[in-house]
Scaffold this motif. Structure first.
Motif, mmCIF file in Angstrom:
data_model
loop_
_atom_site.group_PDB
_atom_site.id
_atom_site.type_symbol
_atom_site.label_atom_id
_atom_site.label_comp_id
_atom_site.label_asym_id
_atom_site.label_seq_id
_atom_site.Cartn_x
_atom_site.Cartn_y
_atom_site.Cartn_z
ATOM 1 N N GLN A 1 0.828 -1.207 0.000
ATOM 2 C CA GLN A 1 0.000 0.000 0.000
ATOM 3 C C GLN A 1 0.866 1.262 0.000
ATOM 4 N N GLY A 2 2.087 1.150 0.528
ATOM 5 C CA GLY A 2 2.992 2.295 0.556
ATOM 6 C C GLY A 2 3.659 2.564 -0.777
ATOM 7 N N GLY A 3 3.441 1.692 -1.762
ATOM 8 C CA GLY A 3 3.969 1.926 -3.100
ATOM 9 C C GLY A 3 5.333 1.332 -3.375
ATOM 10 N N GLY A 4 5.877 0.545 -2.452
ATOM 11 C CA GLY A 4 7.200 -0.029 -2.664
ATOM 12 C C GLY A 4 7.227 -1.124 -3.716
ATOM 13 N N LYS A 5 8.423 -1.355 -4.232
ATOM 14 C CA LYS A 5 8.641 -2.437 -5.195
ATOM 15 C C LYS A 5 8.901 -3.723 -4.415
ATOM 16 N N PRO A 6 8.178 -4.783 -4.729
ATOM 17 C CA PRO A 6 8.403 -6.035 -3.998
ATOM 18 C C PRO A 6 9.778 -6.632 -4.298
ATOM 19 N N ALA A 7 10.370 -7.259 -3.289
ATOM 20 C CA ALA A 7 11.628 -7.977 -3.483
ATOM 21 C C ALA A 7 11.371 -9.348 -4.101
ATOM 22 N N THR A 8 10.146 -9.839 -3.991
ATOM 23 C CA THR A 8 9.779 -11.109 -4.618
ATOM 24 C C THR A 8 9.734 -10.883 -6.123
ATOM 25 N N THR A 9 10.416 -11.751 -6.870
ATOM 26 C CA THR A 9 10.562 -11.535 -8.299
ATOM 27 C C THR A 9 9.963 -12.659 -9.141
ATOM 28 N N MET A 10 9.625 -12.281 -10.366
ATOM 29 C CA MET A 10 9.174 -13.204 -11.396
ATOM 30 C C MET A 10 10.125 -13.005 -12.569
ATOM 31 N N THR A 11 10.970 -14.026 -12.831
ATOM 32 C CA THR A 11 11.958 -13.908 -13.892
ATOM 33 C C THR A 11 11.640 -14.890 -15.016
ATOM 34 N N PRO A 12 11.925 -14.495 -16.258
ATOM 35 C CA PRO A 12 11.640 -15.381 -17.394
ATOM 36 C C PRO A 12 12.412 -16.690 -17.283
ATOM 37 N N ASP A 13 11.764 -17.762 -17.730
ATOM 38 C CA ASP A 13 12.369 -19.096 -17.701
ATOM 39 C C ASP A 13 11.910 -19.885 -18.939
ATOM 40 N N GLY A 14 12.144 -19.297 -20.096
ATOM 41 C CA GLY A 14 11.723 -19.949 -21.332
ATOM 42 C C GLY A 14 10.428 -19.349 -21.847
ATOM 43 N N ASP A 15 9.901 -19.952 -22.889
ATOM 44 C CA ASP A 15 8.703 -19.448 -23.547
ATOM 45 C C ASP A 15 7.475 -19.552 -22.641
ATOM 46 N N ALA A 16 6.912 -18.407 -22.261
ATOM 47 C CA ALA A 16 5.709 -18.308 -21.427
ATOM 48 C C ALA A 16 5.875 -18.999 -20.071
ATOM 49 N N ARG A 17 7.112 -19.088 -19.592
ATOM 50 C CA ARG A 17 7.411 -19.700 -18.286
ATOM 51 C C ARG A 17 8.148 -18.682 -17.435
ATOM 52 N N TRP A 18 7.955 -18.802 -16.111
ATOM 53 C CA TRP A 18 8.552 -17.874 -15.162
ATOM 54 C C TRP A 18 9.011 -18.630 -13.922
ATOM 55 N N ARG A 19 9.912 -18.015 -13.154
ATOM 56 C CA ARG A 19 10.354 -18.523 -11.854
ATOM 57 C C ARG A 19 10.085 -17.441 -10.813
ATOM 58 N N ILE A 20 9.486 -17.860 -9.703
ATOM 59 C CA ILE A 20 9.175 -16.940 -8.610
ATOM 60 C C ILE A 20 10.157 -17.192 -7.472
ATOM 61 N N ASN A 21 10.751 -16.098 -6.963
ATOM 62 C CA ASN A 21 11.657 -16.152 -5.817
ATOM 63 C C ASN A 21 11.337 -15.006 -4.876
ATOM 64 N N GLY A 22 11.243 -15.321 -3.574
ATOM 65 C CA GLY A 22 11.003 -14.260 -2.613
ATOM 66 C C GLY A 22 10.491 -14.762 -1.284
ATOM 67 N N HIS A 23 10.200 -13.795 -0.417
ATOM 68 C CA HIS A 23 9.789 -14.068 0.959
ATOM 69 C C HIS A 23 8.618 -13.154 1.284
ATOM 70 N N LYS A 24 7.486 -13.725 1.645
ATOM 71 C CA LYS A 24 6.288 -12.975 2.015
ATOM 72 C C LYS A 24 5.982 -13.197 3.497
ATOM 73 N N THR A 25 5.426 -12.180 4.120
ATOM 74 C CA THR A 25 5.059 -12.252 5.536
ATOM 75 C C THR A 25 3.549 -12.072 5.687
ATOM 76 N N TYR A 26 3.050 -12.394 6.865
ATOM 77 C CA TYR A 26 1.621 -12.224 7.189
ATOM 78 C C TYR A 26 0.714 -12.896 6.160
ATOM 79 N N ALA A 27 1.085 -14.092 5.730
ATOM 80 C CA ALA A 27 0.328 -14.831 4.718
ATOM 81 C C ALA A 27 -0.795 -15.619 5.396
ATOM 82 N N THR A 28 -1.900 -14.934 5.645
ATOM 83 C CA THR A 28 -3.020 -15.544 6.350
ATOM 84 C C THR A 28 -3.502 -16.797 5.633
ATOM 85 N N LEU A 29 -3.723 -17.849 6.401
ATOM 86 C CA LEU A 29 -4.152 -19.176 5.938
ATOM 87 C C LEU A 29 -3.021 -19.977 5.287
ATOM 88 N N ALA A 30 -1.783 -19.532 5.431
ATOM 89 C CA ALA A 30 -0.653 -20.168 4.739
ATOM 90 C C ALA A 30 -0.643 -21.697 4.832
#
Length: 166
Positions: A72-101
């Motif tokens: 909500q503060g407008g920051g850029k997330p440190a969690t990333t989505m990087t390309p991994d081939g045609d229409a494929r991606w890799r997600i890396n990062g750390h999220k907090t307060y993930a209710t129902l995790a």
């Protein structure tokens, strides 16, 4: 009529157990806001909503991070989505307060797109994908049962079909 009934139901759940009301509310907010706005790709909405109706799949927005806090503060997330081939991606990062995790089926995850576009995206990450780790860090008296733990994504493979929006 309907709004009053929803308010009464929410209040009754909250009086019985605050954690249950909060956790159920997060799921209902995620589903309800999409039902009203219809911003996701049609095929993704149909897939997730079908899973919720037929199998009881639980869904929540996962956005907060240790460094950024809430987006909500407008920051850029440190969690990333990087390309991994045609229409494929890799997600890396750390999220907090993930209710129902511990029981979520879909982590609707806010990410920075690392393809030179400087865009942000939200991706529907199914819990069965490899590379998802939940660290049980949430031990807040009174709301312990919300299961709002930390979630780590380590090279989680997703496809373009999992991208909710960019």
């Amino acid at each position: 009529g309907g709004a009053l009934l929803q308010e009464l139901d929410r209040d009754m759940i909250g009086r019985a157990d605050a954690s249950t009301a909060y956790a159920a509310g997060m799921h209902m907010m995620s589903v309800g806001s999409e039902a009203a706005s219809r911003t996701w790709p049609e095929s993704l909405r149909a897939r997730i909503f079908k899973d919720a109706v037929e199998n009881g799949a639980l869904i929540n927005q996962i956005a907060s991070e240790p460094e950024m806090g809430s987006p909500q503060g407008g920051g850029k997330p440190a969690t990333t989505m990087t390309p991994d081939g045609d229409a494929r991606w890799r997600i890396n990062g750390h999220k907090t307060y993930a209710t129902l995790a511990p029981v979520l089926n879909y982590f609707l995850t806010y990410v920075a797109v690392e393809d030179g576009s400087d865009e942000r995206a939200r991706v529907a990450i199914h819990r069965d994908l490899p590379g998802i780790r939940i660290e049980e860090t949430w031990d807040t008296l009174g709301l312990r049962a919300t299961g709002s733990h930390d979630v780590y994504f380590e090279d989680v493979p997703v496809s373009e079909d999992d991208v909710m929006f960019r």
